[in-house]
Design an enzyme around this catalytic site. Structure first.
Site, mmCIF file in Angstrom:
data_model
loop_
_atom_site.group_PDB
_atom_site.id
_atom_site.type_symbol
_atom_site.label_atom_id
_atom_site.label_comp_id
_atom_site.label_asym_id
_atom_site.label_seq_id
_atom_site.Cartn_x
_atom_site.Cartn_y
_atom_site.Cartn_z
ATOM 1 N N LYS A 1 -35.386 -3.984 25.103
ATOM 2 C CA LYS A 1 -36.004 -2.774 25.373
ATOM 3 C C LYS A 1 -37.405 -2.819 25.671
ATOM 4 O O LYS A 1 -38.256 -3.535 25.088
ATOM 5 C CB LYS A 1 -35.323 -1.942 24.094
ATOM 6 N N SER B 1 -33.559 6.802 22.357
ATOM 7 C CA SER B 1 -34.245 6.232 23.405
ATOM 8 C C SER B 1 -33.882 4.691 24.035
ATOM 9 O O SER B 1 -34.369 4.187 24.929
ATOM 10 C CB SER B 1 -35.669 6.125 22.942
ATOM 11 N N SER C 1 -32.234 6.306 17.756
ATOM 12 C CA SER C 1 -32.257 5.710 19.012
ATOM 13 C C SER C 1 -31.575 4.560 19.169
ATOM 14 O O SER C 1 -31.343 3.917 20.353
ATOM 15 C CB SER C 1 -33.863 5.359 19.537
#
Length: 495
Positions: free
Chosen positions: A75, A151, A175
């Site tokens: 990520k 996210s 997230s």
């Protein structure tokens, strides 16, 4: 190998074939790159491809760890990777290149994972959808008009689309779990302190944020937690190590558990019928497996949790914007970040240290309430989302809100907004669709999203299980049982 062959293998199965000489890391890397090149233009999940470097590592040889040779994605927030730009979804940080790996990234690499690239995330990982101005929106493989959540939306879309079997993710307010629910994946948020946060940070978001992975199989998540768990030097938290490897827990019988479920909305809003159905179906399945299941009210004050979380949200955003000065060489300006981000930071500067401390104290109230609850019940089952995955752009500011943002940001009217009560109104609206995750971040407990339901429109709709602090083993045992009873691995989106 063909995509159909590649797609049938989780990470552990891929590594096993490499270990036995039936596949090579180079073949796995080639299959992953081919899949990414085929579907990523439609998904926008991988925003920083590192394919050539991954191919070179595969050819040279990777560590013979549990996941030796398995393609992996990081990520673009949190998990810093030395020598590779780390933008955190923000144009202000496009040029930031970390000099060293995060400890978690180091452990992932030691397990043999081959980093293929970095995935999309909203600016500073602040949203439950993944639509940063810098890279544009990531789309859900199950329906390209809908969000994969956030996210860690880029990671979830990549795993759901079959680019990689597992990808790095982080969870400061849901997230990991929200994207798992939106994309039909398994997503475990570990206990606070289970995975390392070093070498630079002792804790993230006052301890509310942790990192782990998104996966299709439960056992991949368990085996990777085995590979990464444990404190690093200077860690502020210490949890007793697990009694046995988490991978072993996946195949162990959980015994008869006391499981409470709730359909209450923490903010008193309506719950979408599909999300309620997902919980009821999960409760019925658990009962059929021999567990004692009972409906209860939510065991925490949803309004208090929202207030405490939003104080954290505003304060940490303000701190992130202030920290941009060391990268920009000057104080940050409104044009450096997205308007919503600037407003959140502006609000963070309108509260006092005493306000923040009072909100932080309320975390303990929530933790004590859940502690008492778990004296009676082993697990809490809730919806993962209050609505199925929303459409791309649905949560972006409307034209009138954009005008308000511009006025507030231009004239620094954060204090006026706060006094008017408009902040609370907008903040509650922002949490209305994802209100079930934040309390777990405040308490530090482990929780997981399990893909047991799909809507009539074919969109995934996961459910959440919450366990006491340090009880990831119980979650893995239940997840393994549910995976056997209602398999989801073979259920794939058509791209």
């Amino acid at each position: 190998m063909t995509f159909a062959e590649y797609d049938q293998l989780d990470g552990l199965a891929q590594a096993d074939l490499v270990r036995r000489g039936q596949l090579t890391a180079a073949e796995l890397c080639a299959a992953a790159v081919a899949r990414a090149e085929a579907v990523n233009p439609r998904l926008n999940a991988v925003v920083r491809p590192l394919y050539e470097a991954a191919e070179a590592r595969a050819a040279a040889g990777l560590p013979a760890g549990t996941f030796g040779g398995v393609p992996f994605l990081l990520k673009d927030f949190g998990a810093q990777y030395a020598g590779v730009p780390h933008s955190s979804g923000s144009r202000a940080l496009q040029g930031f290149v970390p000099a060293q790996d995060a400890e978690l990234v180091r452990r992932w690499q030691a397990a043999g994972l081959n980093v293929l690239g970095k995935t999309n995330t909203p600016e500073f990982a602040l949203m439950g959808v993944t639509e940063p101005a810098l890279f544009g929106p990531t789309r859900n493989p199950w329906n390209l008009a809908h969000t994969p959540g956030g996210s860690s939306g880029g990671a979830a879309a990549a795993v759901a689309a079959g680019i990689v079997p597992v990808a790095g993710a982080g969870d400061g307010g849901g997230s990991i779990r929200i994207p798992a629910a939106c994309c039909g994946l398994f997503g475990l948020k570990p206990s606070r302190g289970r995975n390392p946060t070093g070498p630079e940070q002792g804790e993230k978001w006052q301890g509310a944020a942790v990192e782990h992975v998104l996966s299709r199989s439960v056992r991949d998540s368990a085996a990777l937690l085995d590979a990464t768990c444990g404190p690093d030097p200077g860690a502020p938290y210490f949890l007793p190590p697990p009694a046995r490897p988490y991978l072993e827990e996946v195949s162990r019988e959980p015994g008869q558990l006391r499981i409470a479920f709730s359909l209450g909305h923490p903010l008193g809003k309506p719950l979408h019928p599909e999300c309620a159905t997902a919980v009821r179906e999960a409760a019925a399945l658990l009962e059929s497996l021999g567990h004692r299941v009972e409906e209860v009210p939510l065991p925490f004050d949803g309004q208090a949790v929202a207030r405490a979380f939003l104080m954290l949200y505003f304060g940490e955003t303000g701190a992130s914007i202030a920290a941009l000065a060391q990268h920009l060489g000057r104080p940050a300006r409104p044009a450096d970040v997205e308007p919503t981000t600037w407003l959140l930071g502006l609000l963070g500067r309108t509260y006092s240290a005493a306000d923040f401390a009072a909100a932080r104290h309320s975390w303990n109230d929530c933790a004590r309430s859940l502690g008492r609850f778990h004296q009676t019940y082993d697990l809490l089952l809730t919806p993962m989302l209050a609505v199925p995955p929303v459409r791309i752009g649905e949560l972006q500011p409307k034209p009138t809100e954009q005008l308000l943002l511009k006025l507030v940001n231009t004239f620094g009217l954060g204090g006026l907004m706060r006094r008017s009560g408009l902040v609370e109104q907008l903040a509650e609206q922002s949490l209305e669709k994802t209100p079930y995750t934040q309390f777990v971040n405040l308490t530090g407990q482990p929780a997981m999203s399990v893909p047991l339901h799909w809507t009539a429109d074919g969109l995934p709709c996961g459910v959440q299980f919450v366990a006491p602090l340090g009880a990831e083993d119980v979650l893995f045992r239940v997840a393994g049982q549910l995976e056997q009873a209602r398999p989801w691995f073979g259920r794939r989106p058509v791209l």
